[in-house]
Structure formats: C-alpha cells, structure tokens
Design an enzyme around this catalytic site. Structure first.
Site, PDB file in Angstrom:
ATOM      1  N   LYS A 188       0.857  -1.190   0.000  1.00 33.71           N
ATOM      2  CA  LYS A 188       0.000   0.000   0.000  1.00 33.71           C
ATOM      3  C   LYS A 188       0.891   1.237   0.000  1.00 33.71           C
ATOM      4  CE  LYS A 188      -1.748   2.877   2.724  1.00 33.71           C
ATOM      5  NZ  LYS A 188      -1.674   4.091   1.883  1.00 33.71           N
ATOM      6  N   CYS A 224      14.001  11.008   5.985  1.00 30.90           N
ATOM      7  CA  CYS A 224      14.058  10.517   7.367  1.00 30.90           C
ATOM      8  C   CYS A 224      15.435  10.717   7.983  1.00 30.90           C
ATOM      9  CB  CYS A 224      13.659   9.051   7.423  1.00 30.90           C
ATOM     10  SG  CYS A 224      14.670   8.032   6.345  1.00 30.90           S
ATOM     11  N   GLU A 258      10.497   1.586  10.068  1.00 27.56           N
ATOM     12  CA  GLU A 258      11.470   2.659   9.814  1.00 27.56           C
ATOM     13  C   GLU A 258      10.706   3.965   9.961  1.00 27.56           C
ATOM     14  OE1 GLU A 258      14.247   0.061   6.791  1.00 27.56           O
ATOM     15  OE2 GLU A 258      13.603   2.053   6.167  1.00 27.56           O
ATOM     16  N   GLU A 271       9.947  16.468  14.687  1.00 30.27           N
ATOM     17  CA  GLU A 271      10.319  16.258  13.280  1.00 30.27           C
ATOM     18  C   GLU A 271       9.458  17.173  12.415  1.00 30.27           C
ATOM     19  OE1 GLU A 271       9.137  12.626  11.196  1.00 30.27           O
ATOM     20  OE2 GLU A 271      11.163  12.482  10.385  1.00 30.27           O
TER      21      GLU A 271
HETATM   22  P1  NAD Z   1       2.667   8.363   7.544  1.00 26.20           P
HETATM   23  O1  NAD Z   1       2.982   7.541   8.724  1.00 26.20           O
HETATM   24  O2  NAD Z   1       1.615   9.402   7.648  1.00 26.20           O
HETATM   25  O3  NAD Z   1       2.198   7.434   6.324  1.00 26.20           O
HETATM   26  C1  NAD Z   1       3.012   6.388   5.838  1.00 26.20           C
HETATM   27  C2  NAD Z   1       2.129   5.320   5.238  1.00 26.20           C
HETATM   28  O4  NAD Z   1       1.341   4.746   6.288  1.00 26.20           O
HETATM   29  C3  NAD Z   1       1.143   5.830   4.195  1.00 26.20           C
HETATM   30  O5  NAD Z   1       1.042   4.873   3.166  1.00 26.20           O
HETATM   31  C4  NAD Z   1      -0.150   5.921   4.979  1.00 26.20           C
HETATM   32  O6  NAD Z   1      -1.298   5.798   4.184  1.00 26.20           O
HETATM   33  C5  NAD Z   1      -0.018   4.731   5.904  1.00 26.20           C
HETATM   34  N1  NAD Z   1      -0.836   4.797   7.127  1.00 26.20           N
HETATM   35  C6  NAD Z   1      -1.236   5.890   7.820  1.00 26.20           C
HETATM   36  N2  NAD Z   1      -1.982   5.519   8.879  1.00 26.20           N
HETATM   37  C7  NAD Z   1      -2.047   4.162   8.870  1.00 26.20           C
HETATM   38  C8  NAD Z   1      -2.661   3.189   9.703  1.00 26.20           C
HETATM   39  N3  NAD Z   1      -3.367   3.536  10.783  1.00 26.20           N
HETATM   40  N4  NAD Z   1      -2.527   1.885   9.391  1.00 26.20           N
HETATM   41  C9  NAD Z   1      -1.804   1.506   8.317  1.00 26.20           C
HETATM   42  N5  NAD Z   1      -1.204   2.380   7.476  1.00 26.20           N
HETATM   43  C10 NAD Z   1      -1.317   3.695   7.755  1.00 26.20           C
HETATM   44  O7  NAD Z   1       4.035   8.972   7.044  1.00 26.20           O
HETATM   45  P2  NAD Z   1       4.267  10.012   5.859  1.00 26.20           P
HETATM   46  O8  NAD Z   1       3.825  11.343   6.302  1.00 26.20           O
HETATM   47  O9  NAD Z   1       3.721   9.424   4.598  1.00 26.20           O
HETATM   48  O10 NAD Z   1       5.860   9.965   5.720  1.00 26.20           O
HETATM   49  C11 NAD Z   1       6.721  10.783   6.451  1.00 26.20           C
HETATM   50  C12 NAD Z   1       7.305  10.025   7.629  1.00 26.20           C
HETATM   51  O11 NAD Z   1       8.009   8.871   7.186  1.00 26.20           O
HETATM   52  C13 NAD Z   1       8.306  10.844   8.412  1.00 26.20           C
HETATM   53  O12 NAD Z   1       8.088  10.690   9.784  1.00 26.20           O
HETATM   54  C14 NAD Z   1       9.637  10.228   8.012  1.00 26.20           C
HETATM   55  O13 NAD Z   1      10.678  10.398   8.951  1.00 26.20           O
HETATM   56  C15 NAD Z   1       9.260   8.799   7.858  1.00 26.20           C
HETATM   57  N6  NAD Z   1      10.252   8.072   7.051  1.00 26.20           N
HETATM   58  C16 NAD Z   1      11.105   7.219   7.693  1.00 26.20           C
HETATM   59  C17 NAD Z   1      12.086   6.553   6.970  1.00 26.20           C
HETATM   60  C18 NAD Z   1      13.076   5.641   7.662  1.00 26.20           C
HETATM   61  O14 NAD Z   1      13.751   4.892   6.978  1.00 26.20           O
HETATM   62  N7  NAD Z   1      13.192   5.679   8.977  1.00 26.20           N
HETATM   63  C19 NAD Z   1      12.179   6.749   5.590  1.00 26.20           C
HETATM   64  C20 NAD Z   1      11.291   7.632   4.992  1.00 26.20           C
HETATM   65  C21 NAD Z   1      10.322   8.288   5.726  1.00 26.20           C
END
Ligand code: NAD
Length: 500
Positions: free
Chosen positions: A187, A296, A262, A394
C-alpha cells in the site's frame, strides 16, 4: 524541462480518466470507493484521483498473495534471482519515466530522482543476487545432536510506504521480501501513488507470477488499517511516522503481526571546532535541504561548538539563501515544493513556534511568493536550544535548527536529547573523539566526516522512536524469513524412559 513533465504526464495518462485503482493477481482492479484528489506539488493542480480499496478488494489482494505463496516460496531461488534481476533491468530501462513521475506527484527534484530510480534497480539487484543464499543457516553441533538452522519465507507480507521518495523506498522493502520468497501486498502513500503502479506493472512485465506482488491504494486509516489487521498477512514492513508505527502495532496485535518499522528522525549533525569546516558546511546543507528536507535521515539539528558557532551559522545562512528553489523538473533546482497543502501548513506553523520560543530566523522563514505550488523557502533557525519544539519535533521540511554546544559531553547530551534515534553525523579531525562520540550517540547509524552514503550490505534503521529492526544485507532476510532449528540425533544419547 517540460519534456520531462510531458514524460511524467504520459506515464500516468492511463490512470487519469478514472480514479487510480489497484493491481491484484496480475490484473488491474477498478477503483470503487469514494475518490480523493492527487495533487501536483509543483503547480498545486489536481493530477488525478485515487480511491480506497474496498474491503472485498483488500481481501482479494491478500487472497492472491496467499494463493501465490506456496508456488513462489518453492520456486528455485536461482529462478527468483533471474526474475528479480529482470525487474532491475526494466527499472533501469524506465528510469527516466519513473524519475519524472516522482518529480510530478512527489515534487522531488530531478537531480535527486534520476539517481533514486537507479537506486531502486540496485535494491532489486542486490537482494536478487542474495536469493540463492537466503535460506542458509548455521551449523551448531552439540555432543549428541547435530543442530542446523535454515530459513524459510514467513508468508504473505504487507508493505506500507510513505510519500517522500516513494519509488526508492518501495523497492527497499519489496525487493528483499520477494527475494526471500514472500508474497507482497503493497500500500503506497495516498499523496504519491503513481510510481508504485509503475513498479508493480514493471515487475509483472519482468515475469513475476500472478499474485506474488499486489498493490492496493487508499488511505492509511482504512486500506492500510485493514491490511495490517488481516490474519493472512504474517508481517508488516512499514516506513512512515512514529505515531503511525504505534497505530500499526496496535492494529496488528490481535493477529500477532511481526513488524519492521522505519520511522521518524530528528538527526543531529555535530560539528567540532577541529573539523574540516568546508566539508562540514557542504554536508550539513546537503543533508537537510536535499529532497526538500523530506528525508528521514535529514540532519535537521545542527549542533556546532560554541567557539565557531557564529561564523559557521553565518556561512550556512549564506548558502541557504543561495539555494535554487524551483520547478522540480528543472535540473538546476536544488529544492522543490512540499508534498501537500497539509504538510505545507505543518511546516509553516513552525515559523511562529520558533519565534514564540525565542529562536532567530537566520534564513527563509516564509512561503515562496508568486507560485501556486507548495514551495517554502529553505529556512535556518539560529540561537535555538534543545528544549525548543523546533529542536525536538520532526518538521520534515527544508528547515534546519542550529544549536551551540560547549564541549564533548555537552555535544553528546544534546545529540541524544530527543525521542528519536535514527542517524547521527559527526565532524571532527580527532580520531579518539570520533570514536567516543559516535559510540555514545543514541542512533542506529552514525556517519563520521561524511554525509549519508548508503552501502547496501550495511544495516539501516533506528533506535528509540525511530524504528524497530534493520534493513540491508542479511538483516532484511531475518525479518522476512522464519529461522528453524533442526536437531539430528547421533544415536549416542539415552532417551528418558517413563511409564516403564
Ligand atoms: P505516515 O505515517 O503518515 O504514512 C506512511 C504510510 O502509512 C502511508 O502509506 C499511509 O497511508 C499509511 N498509514 C497511515 N496511517 C495508517 C494506519 N493507521 N494503518 C496503516 N497504514 C497507515 O508517514 P508520511 O507522512 O507518509 O511519511 C513521512 C514520515 O516517514 C516521516 O516521519 C519520516 O521520517 C518517515 N520516514 C522514515 C524513513 C526511515 O527509513 N526511517 C524513511 C522515509 C520516511
């Protein structure tokens, strides 16, 4: 410039007439739910629409992955290797198209995305070539038994990815899962769904059997939630926010889901006064302003020794004011737009927070004027302290918080004074100090006298609120596979006799 945008528009044209649907069992599945808009960050225009997978569609995707699992896990690893290498070849052939789509719907700059698409291919090649050895275990002989371990893919897995570098991050999770022998339901993020569709189609063109890799679109709270709760999904590999990781852990608890997270970061770059200052400036600027700060591992906290703080921050401010902010398709652009108006509002809100907390805005601090796109000026907060929200939270935008420190102990204390622990960067010419500080940093990864340079065999992941588990090398296979121990008796031991 515009030819790349045309390329991107042509790539998504097949999905523009109707809301983007799903890819289940090697077939397109039409969108059924209430559609929502997908925006182009560079122009603010509506690019197309997407919709949630219905419950039936989500169940069908998981059923396809479950049905395909026995065949895929027992496919000779050499064959998996061939198919996944073919996926890598096709990614390379389509690299320009993929990069252009990332510029279009994620707003990332061409100069970084052209490399990110190739890195997606490298992720597939790296894990494809390790597929033949993935099941290998250890020999652990004892007096009366020969023990040996072996690994087998855990089953169908859910992969949930964010919008910041959508294609590269998807390959980072999906390639090892497939190489291990798992089947996948992916997804992608709802704000940038198009490159995931290219990936699943490319994978099938490369010869991936039906049902091995499925892709469903939709919102996190609906489609994502259903995926993580599904009893036939054995593990969830998730990249995204820390709070979403907590939600997924709760959602997966009833079915005892194995999770790999992650998550977010508030990574420090620590600069001592004995450092190579020119390189430290280059790295500090690159690690927060590239990828629009939506990264990230960005170095979002600049900790500088007080002896050089004023001069260092002034030099950084000069560079920040000079950054080329503009059209993501322009190869000269260094910083593009933020992903979405909601994220734009979040990043903007930190300007008032910084002022109220008493920090100084040394560069940027406002939206870019005269554009409909979601462009925010690269921003530098100076004279900040660790207790401020701009040092703790963040922001995930092109926003850097500069904080002075006195000595080694103060640097370590400040570096660790956040809830996150993904990456740390350290600049010093003193080898002993480099060792002491890097060992004391609470982070999953530390780079000394370097920006983030990934080497795929090394472990990637965070501590504290930044994640659970590691990717890269064999660590990825440990997550996607179950280890089994087999004990063979030498026939030399006596079995206890009961009830004789
Ligand atoms: P997010 O957590 O809002 O969404 C990520 C994914 O999770 C999306 O596909 C979203 O639809 C899904 N999602 C949201 N709520 C959910 C739920 N309740 N159940 C299942 N899936 C759900 O994150 P974002 O805003 O898309 O991305 C930014 C974040 O990602 C930042 O915090 C960044 O640091 C992190 N990130 C971490 C890494 C790493 O390797 N540590 C890499 C890239 C991004």
């Amino acid at each position: 410039m515009s030819d790349k945008r045309d390329l991107a528009l042509a790539a998504i044209a097949p999905y523009k007439d109707a809301p983007l649907g799903h890819f289940i069992g090697a077939q397109s599945a039409a969108a059924q739910g209430t559609p929502f808009d997908v925006l182009e960050p560079g122009t603010g225009q509506v690019l197309g629409q997407c919709s949630d997978a219905s419950e039936e569609q989500l169940n069908a995707a998981v059923a396809a992955a479950k049905e395909a699992f026995p065949g895929w896990v027992s496919t000779a690893p050499e064959q998996r290797r061939k198919i996944l290498n073919r996926v890598a070849d096709l990614i390379v052939e389509n690299a320009d198209r993929i990069a252009a789509v990332e510029c279009l719907d994620a707003g990332q700059c061409w100069r970084f995305m052209s490399k990110a698409a190739i890195r997606g291919a490298e992720n597939f090649r790296f894990f494809a070539d390790r597929a033949p050895g993935a099941a290998d275990g250890q020999s652990l002989p004892a007096k009366d038994h020969v023990n040996y371990t072996t690994r087998r893919a855990i089953g169908p897995v859910g992969v949930i990815t964010p919008w910041n570098t959508p294609f590269m991050l998807s390959t980072w999770k999906i390639a090892p899962a497939l190489a291990a022998g798992c089947t996948v339901v992916h997804k992608p993020a709802e704000w940038s769904p198009y490159s995931a569709r290219l990936l699943v189609e490319i994978a099938h063109e490369a010869g991936l059997p039906a049902g091995v890799f499925n892709s469903v679109n939709g919102l996190g709270e609906t489609t994502g939630k259903r995926l993580t709760e599904h009893p036939d999904i054995k593990a969830v590999a998730f990249v995204g926010e820390s709070s979403t990781g907590s939600a997924i852990m709760r959602q997966g608890a009833a079915t005892l889901k194995r999770v790999h997270f992650e998550l977010g970061g508030k990574n420090p770059v620590v600069v001592f006064d004995d450092a190579d200052i020119e390189s430290a400036i280059d790295a500090a600027v690159f690690m927060i302003y590239s990828l629009n700060g939506q990264r990230c591992t960005s170095s979002s906290r600049l900790l500088v020794q007080s002896t050089i703080y004023d001069q260092f921050v002034a030099r950084v401010a000069e560079r920040v004011n000079n950054l080329k902010v503009g059209d993501p398709f322009d190869p000269a652009s260094e910083v593009g737009p933020l992903i979405h108006p909601r994220h734009f509002a979040k990043v903007s809100s930190y300007m008032d927070i910084a002022r109220e907390d008493g920090a100084r805005i040394a560069a940027g601090g406002a939206p870019v004027e005269g554009t409909e796109g979601f462009f925010f000026k690269p921003t530098l907060f100076a004279d900040a302290s660790q207790s401020m929200r701009i040092a703790q939270e963040e922001i995930f935008g092109p926003v850097l918080t500069a904080i002075p420190f006195d000595d080694e102990a103060d640097a370590i204390a400040k570096a660790n004074d956040v809830e996150y622990g993904l990456a740390g960067y350290l600049w010093t010419s003193d080898l002993g100090r480099a060792l002491r500080v890097s060992e004391a940093m609470e982070a999953g990864m530390v780079w000394v006298n370097s920006e983030n340079v990934r080497h795929l065999p090394t472990p990637f992941g965070g501590v504290k609120a930044s994640g659970i588990g590691r990717d890269g090398g064999d660590w990825s296979f440990d997550f996607y596979m179950e280890t089994k121990n087999i004990a063979l008796a030498r026939g030399t031991h006596k079995v206890q006799r009961l009830g004789v």
